[in-house]
Design a protein around this motif. Sequence first.
Motif, mmCIF file in Angstrom:
data_model
loop_
_atom_site.group_PDB
_atom_site.id
_atom_site.type_symbol
_atom_site.label_atom_id
_atom_site.label_comp_id
_atom_site.label_asym_id
_atom_site.label_seq_id
_atom_site.Cartn_x
_atom_site.Cartn_y
_atom_site.Cartn_z
ATOM 1 N N ASN A 35 0.866 -1.172 0.000
ATOM 2 C CA ASN A 35 0.000 0.000 0.000
ATOM 3 C C ASN A 35 0.903 1.223 0.000
ATOM 4 N N PHE A 36 1.147 1.740 -1.189
ATOM 5 C CA PHE A 36 2.146 2.782 -1.366
ATOM 6 C C PHE A 36 1.753 4.092 -0.692
ATOM 7 N N GLY A 37 0.475 4.432 -0.687
ATOM 8 C CA GLY A 37 0.018 5.664 -0.051
ATOM 9 C C GLY A 37 0.180 5.627 1.457
ATOM 10 N N GLU A 38 -0.182 4.501 2.067
ATOM 11 C CA GLU A 38 -0.011 4.366 3.516
ATOM 12 C C GLU A 38 1.473 4.403 3.878
ATOM 13 N N GLU A 39 2.303 3.794 3.038
ATOM 14 C CA GLU A 39 3.745 3.830 3.269
ATOM 15 C C GLU A 39 4.248 5.267 3.226
ATOM 16 N N ALA A 40 3.804 6.048 2.237
ATOM 17 C CA ALA A 40 4.232 7.443 2.129
ATOM 18 C C ALA A 40 3.825 8.232 3.366
ATOM 19 N N ALA A 41 2.580 8.057 3.804
ATOM 20 C CA ALA A 41 2.104 8.780 4.983
ATOM 21 C C ALA A 41 2.940 8.428 6.213
ATOM 22 N N ALA A 42 3.198 7.145 6.413
ATOM 23 C CA ALA A 42 3.980 6.708 7.576
ATOM 24 C C ALA A 42 5.418 7.220 7.512
ATOM 25 N N GLU A 43 6.046 7.081 6.352
ATOM 26 C CA GLU A 43 7.445 7.488 6.207
ATOM 27 C C GLU A 43 7.624 9.003 6.321
ATOM 28 N N LEU A 44 6.627 9.771 5.868
ATOM 29 C CA LEU A 44 6.730 11.235 5.916
ATOM 30 C C LEU A 44 6.102 11.829 7.178
ATOM 31 N N GLY A 45 5.515 10.964 8.017
ATOM 32 C CA GLY A 45 4.909 11.431 9.260
ATOM 33 C C GLY A 45 3.672 12.287 9.040
ATOM 34 N N ASP A 128 -4.773 22.880 2.939
ATOM 35 C CA ASP A 128 -4.030 23.885 2.176
ATOM 36 C C ASP A 128 -3.163 23.212 1.124
ATOM 37 N N THR A 129 -2.558 22.086 1.519
ATOM 38 C CA THR A 129 -1.751 21.296 0.592
ATOM 39 C C THR A 129 -2.078 19.823 0.787
ATOM 40 N N ILE A 130 -1.876 19.059 -0.288
ATOM 41 C CA ILE A 130 -2.013 17.609 -0.224
ATOM 42 C C ILE A 130 -0.745 16.998 -0.803
ATOM 43 N N PHE A 131 -0.611 15.700 -0.638
ATOM 44 C CA PHE A 131 0.553 14.975 -1.120
ATOM 45 C C PHE A 131 0.107 13.955 -2.156
ATOM 46 N N VAL A 132 0.750 13.970 -3.317
ATOM 47 C CA VAL A 132 0.495 12.990 -4.380
ATOM 48 C C VAL A 132 1.837 12.443 -4.846
ATOM 49 N N SER A 133 1.793 11.337 -5.554
ATOM 50 C CA SER A 133 3.035 10.752 -6.053
ATOM 51 C C SER A 133 3.761 11.726 -6.963
ATOM 52 N N GLY A 134 5.061 11.763 -6.804
ATOM 53 C CA GLY A 134 5.886 12.626 -7.642
ATOM 54 C C GLY A 134 6.398 11.943 -8.889
ATOM 55 N N ARG A 136 7.549 8.479 -8.893
ATOM 56 C CA ARG A 136 8.293 7.261 -8.595
ATOM 57 C C ARG A 136 8.030 6.858 -7.164
ATOM 58 N N ARG A 137 8.237 5.615 -6.873
ATOM 59 C CA ARG A 137 8.055 5.128 -5.500
ATOM 60 C C ARG A 137 9.088 5.797 -4.613
ATOM 61 N N GLY A 138 8.633 6.243 -3.442
ATOM 62 C CA GLY A 138 9.544 6.919 -2.525
ATOM 63 C C GLY A 138 9.666 8.410 -2.779
ATOM 64 N N PHE A 139 8.746 8.976 -3.552
ATOM 65 C CA PHE A 139 8.817 10.396 -3.871
ATOM 66 C C PHE A 139 7.406 10.971 -4.006
ATOM 67 N N ASP A 140 7.065 11.892 -3.112
ATOM 68 C CA ASP A 140 5.770 12.567 -3.156
ATOM 69 C C ASP A 140 5.960 14.062 -3.358
ATOM 70 N N ILE A 141 4.936 14.679 -3.916
ATOM 71 C CA ILE A 141 4.907 16.116 -4.135
ATOM 72 C C ILE A 141 3.824 16.714 -3.247
ATOM 73 N N GLU A 142 4.188 17.744 -2.517
ATOM 74 C CA GLU A 142 3.221 18.510 -1.729
ATOM 75 C C GLU A 142 2.779 19.693 -2.579
ATOM 76 N N ILE A 143 1.467 19.830 -2.763
ATOM 77 C CA ILE A 143 0.942 20.833 -3.683
ATOM 78 C C ILE A 143 -0.434 21.290 -3.210
ATOM 79 N N ALA A 144 -0.772 22.522 -3.475
ATOM 80 C CA ALA A 144 -2.115 23.021 -3.173
ATOM 81 C C ALA A 144 -3.102 22.338 -4.117
ATOM 82 N N PRO A 145 -4.275 21.933 -3.623
ATOM 83 C CA PRO A 145 -5.249 21.272 -4.498
ATOM 84 C C PRO A 145 -5.584 22.088 -5.747
ATOM 85 N N VAL A 146 -5.726 23.398 -5.605
ATOM 86 C CA VAL A 146 -6.048 24.230 -6.768
ATOM 87 C C VAL A 146 -4.919 24.181 -7.806
#
Length: 162
Positions: A35-45, A128-134, A136-146
């Motif tokens: 579960n890549f999303g749960e892994e990202a959340a856990a790893e990034l706190g 204000d911001t959300i996190f989506v895959s950047g 590749r695995r192990g890389f997320d982008i924080e970005i405003a939804p708009v």
Amino acid sequence: MSRPTGPGTPATVALTALGIPFTAHTYEHHDTATNFGEEAAAELGLSEEQVFKTLVAEADGSLVVGIVPVTGRLDLKALAAAVGAKKASLADPSLAERRTGYVVGGISPIGQKTALTTVLDETADLFDTIFVSGGRRGFDIEIAPVDLLRATGGTTAPLARP
């Protein structure tokens, strides 16, 4: 938000070209993770509600993207309705990889090889911001939804279910 400090991917290249602010976040991806999303959340706190997964579906013969929080499931009927289709089903992973140019677990909604119709779950507006895959695995982008909607040409709709 800052400019990228993580790996260069089609997603970061596209955002930079558009002048859209984002913050790159890398983390250690574990090969055993399923579960890549749960892994990202856990790893990034992060709160899992703020981390969104990108799912590719087939709606009446066309590929589309649904983006939902990792805490929920993609409601395929809601996605179909949001794109004006009669029904939708998850796309074959190999087809999703070929059309987006990304690997499963690292499919970004941004900078896809073939731009797909994109729908973001309305709960993204709670942040204000959300996190989506950047891209590749192990890389997320924080970005405003708009800004995510601007980068993808996407819309919002109620897509997530518990």
